[in-house]
Scaffold this active site. Structure first.
Site, mmCIF file in Angstrom:
data_model
loop_
_atom_site.group_PDB
_atom_site.id
_atom_site.type_symbol
_atom_site.label_atom_id
_atom_site.label_comp_id
_atom_site.label_asym_id
_atom_site.label_seq_id
_atom_site.Cartn_x
_atom_site.Cartn_y
_atom_site.Cartn_z
ATOM 1 C CE1 TYR A 106 8.201 24.509 -5.792
ATOM 2 C CE2 TYR A 106 8.548 22.638 -7.251
ATOM 3 C CZ TYR A 106 8.868 23.922 -6.851
ATOM 4 O OH TYR A 106 9.845 24.619 -7.517
ATOM 5 C CB VAL A 126 4.367 37.067 -3.209
ATOM 6 C CG1 VAL A 126 5.550 37.882 -3.670
ATOM 7 C CG2 VAL A 126 4.735 35.622 -2.911
HETATM 8 P P1 NAP Z 1 15.346 29.900 -2.990
HETATM 9 O O1 NAP Z 1 16.832 29.931 -3.103
HETATM 10 O O2 NAP Z 1 14.716 29.176 -1.860
HETATM 11 O O3 NAP Z 1 14.809 31.407 -3.063
HETATM 12 C C1 NAP Z 1 13.430 31.675 -2.984
HETATM 13 C C2 NAP Z 1 13.216 33.165 -2.862
HETATM 14 O O4 NAP Z 1 11.805 33.400 -2.743
HETATM 15 C C3 NAP Z 1 13.873 33.765 -1.622
HETATM 16 O O5 NAP Z 1 14.413 35.025 -1.932
HETATM 17 C C4 NAP Z 1 12.695 33.903 -0.656
HETATM 18 O O6 NAP Z 1 12.848 34.940 0.278
HETATM 19 C C5 NAP Z 1 11.584 34.235 -1.625
HETATM 20 N N1 NAP Z 1 10.269 34.012 -1.029
HETATM 21 C C6 NAP Z 1 9.789 32.868 -0.505
HETATM 22 N N2 NAP Z 1 8.546 33.058 -0.034
HETATM 23 C C7 NAP Z 1 8.244 34.357 -0.280
HETATM 24 C C8 NAP Z 1 7.106 35.158 -0.026
HETATM 25 N N3 NAP Z 1 6.015 34.675 0.581
HETATM 26 N N4 NAP Z 1 7.112 36.456 -0.416
HETATM 27 C C9 NAP Z 1 8.218 36.978 -1.015
HETATM 28 N N5 NAP Z 1 9.328 36.270 -1.268
HETATM 29 C C10 NAP Z 1 9.336 34.967 -0.912
HETATM 30 O O7 NAP Z 1 14.697 29.236 -4.290
HETATM 31 P P2 NAP Z 1 15.167 29.196 -5.828
HETATM 32 O O8 NAP Z 1 15.681 27.837 -6.077
HETATM 33 O O9 NAP Z 1 15.949 30.378 -6.201
HETATM 34 O O10 NAP Z 1 13.722 29.243 -6.511
HETATM 35 C C11 NAP Z 1 13.208 30.372 -7.197
HETATM 36 C C12 NAP Z 1 11.984 29.931 -7.986
HETATM 37 O O11 NAP Z 1 12.367 28.888 -8.906
HETATM 38 C C13 NAP Z 1 10.886 29.326 -7.116
HETATM 39 O O12 NAP Z 1 9.628 29.704 -7.627
HETATM 40 C C14 NAP Z 1 11.078 27.833 -7.282
HETATM 41 O O13 NAP Z 1 9.899 27.113 -7.042
HETATM 42 C C15 NAP Z 1 11.524 27.777 -8.732
HETATM 43 N N6 NAP Z 1 12.231 26.541 -9.083
HETATM 44 C C16 NAP Z 1 13.418 26.213 -8.479
HETATM 45 C C17 NAP Z 1 14.040 25.022 -8.844
HETATM 46 C C18 NAP Z 1 15.342 24.573 -8.236
HETATM 47 O O14 NAP Z 1 15.779 23.459 -8.528
HETATM 48 N N7 NAP Z 1 16.007 25.366 -7.421
HETATM 49 C C19 NAP Z 1 13.465 24.187 -9.812
HETATM 50 C C20 NAP Z 1 12.265 24.564 -10.393
HETATM 51 C C21 NAP Z 1 11.663 25.748 -10.027
HETATM 52 P P3 NAP Z 1 12.934 34.643 1.888
HETATM 53 O O15 NAP Z 1 14.373 34.309 2.134
HETATM 54 O O16 NAP Z 1 12.523 35.905 2.514
HETATM 55 O O17 NAP Z 1 12.029 33.489 2.157
#
Ligand code: NAP
Length: 244
Positions: free
Chosen positions: A152, A61
């Site tokens: 972040y 992305v």
């Molecule tokens: P995660 O388990 O680390 O998953 C992140 C996903 O994003 C993975 O599928 C990853 O794919 C993909 N991704 C990363 N960089 C990318 C890129 N350049 N292009 C396309 N895909 C990419 O994280 P998550 O916890 O599910 O988080 C999802 C969203 O929620 C994020 O925006 C995060 O900041 C937000 N969020 C999470 C939390 C939390 O506590 N977990 C809290 C607040 C907000 P790859 O494996 O290919 O890298």
């Protein structure tokens, strides 16, 4: 005709659960993934078991040309994109004193510029259709700040400004733009934390537990449904009361 939902970074965690939840509500699903992943096959099966279509597009992305191509591929497959969920995100946590320029740039490039890159390519189709829903995944940290997360938090605060500005630009054309601010959610992103740290954080949350990807997906489903047809430019916290 079934609505088409496009979710970025949907191979695991919150993005995957959003894709499955929107499939259960009857949407055809387009997912974006960055790295080839064995899980894609099982995600495809799970999505298709809801009698909806599944389509996967590879792309980073943070790369504008990738996003342009991904959107073109989805339009060629489905002819429309009704829902966009900008979910892909990364962390590179460290105190500013130790943070390298690359750590800052990478996080801004994926989280904030990535949201621009995808939205910029999807929005013409929504404007033409005079309808659409965009949900951007921000974070409570984008509102409260957090030591060790200047990169972040800046990216997630940026997403909130982006969401509100775009909501004002496109409201008259029937496109609704909102953000979701998750708190502390159980995924690979938070798995890196030690159990003691997780327990300590959970104690500070009024609902006394970490959230699940499903908790976030349920709110995204609401923001893409008819039930939220008078909601735009908002930031909905999904954080067990962590920030209020
Ligand atoms: P995660 O388990 O680390 O998953 C992140 C996903 O994003 C993975 O599928 C990853 O794919 C993909 N991704 C990363 N960089 C990318 C890129 N350049 N292009 C396309 N895909 C990419 O994280 P998550 O916890 O599910 O988080 C999802 C969203 O929620 C994020 O925006 C995060 O900041 C937000 N969020 C999470 C939390 C939390 O506590 N977990 C809290 C607040 C907000 P790859 O494996 O290919 O890298």
């Amino acid at each position: 005709m079934s609505r088409v939902a496009f979710i970025t970074g949907a191979t695991r965690g919150i993005g995957k659960q959003i894709a499955i939840t929107l499939a259960k509500s009857g949407c055809n699903i387009a997912v974006n993934y960055r790295t080839e992943n064995d899980d894609l096959k099982s995600i495809k099966q799970e999505i298709e078991s809801n009698n909806v279509k599944f389509f996967a597009v590879q792309g980073d992305v943070s790369n504008y040309e990738d996003c342009e191509r991904c959107v073109k591929e989805i339009i060629a497959e489905f002819g429309q994109i009704d829902i966009l969920v900008n979910n892909a995100g990364i962390t590179r946590d460290t105190l500013l004193i130790r943070m390298k320029k690359e750590d800052f740039e990478q996080v801004i490039n994926v989280n904030l510029i990535g949201t621009f890159n995808v939205t910029k390519n999807v929005i013409p189709y929504m404007l033409k259709a005079r309808s659409g829903r965009i949900v951007n995944i921000s974070s409570v940290v984008g509102i409260s700040g957090n030591a060790g997360q200047t990169n972040y938090a800046a990216s997630k605060a940026g997403i909130i400004g982006f969401t509100k500005s775009l909501a004002k630009e496109v409201a008259s054309r029937g496109v609704l733009v909102n953000a979701v601010a998750p708190g502390f959610i159980q995924t690979q992103m938070t798995e890196v934390l030690k159990d003691e740290v997780k327990e300590e954080i959970a104690k500070t949350i009024p609902l006394k537990r970490m959230g699940t990807a499903q908790d976030v997906a349920n709110v995204v489903k609401f923001l893409t449904s008819e039930d939220s047809s008078y909601v735009t430019g908002q930031v909905l916290h999904v954080d067990g009361g962590m920030l209020m």
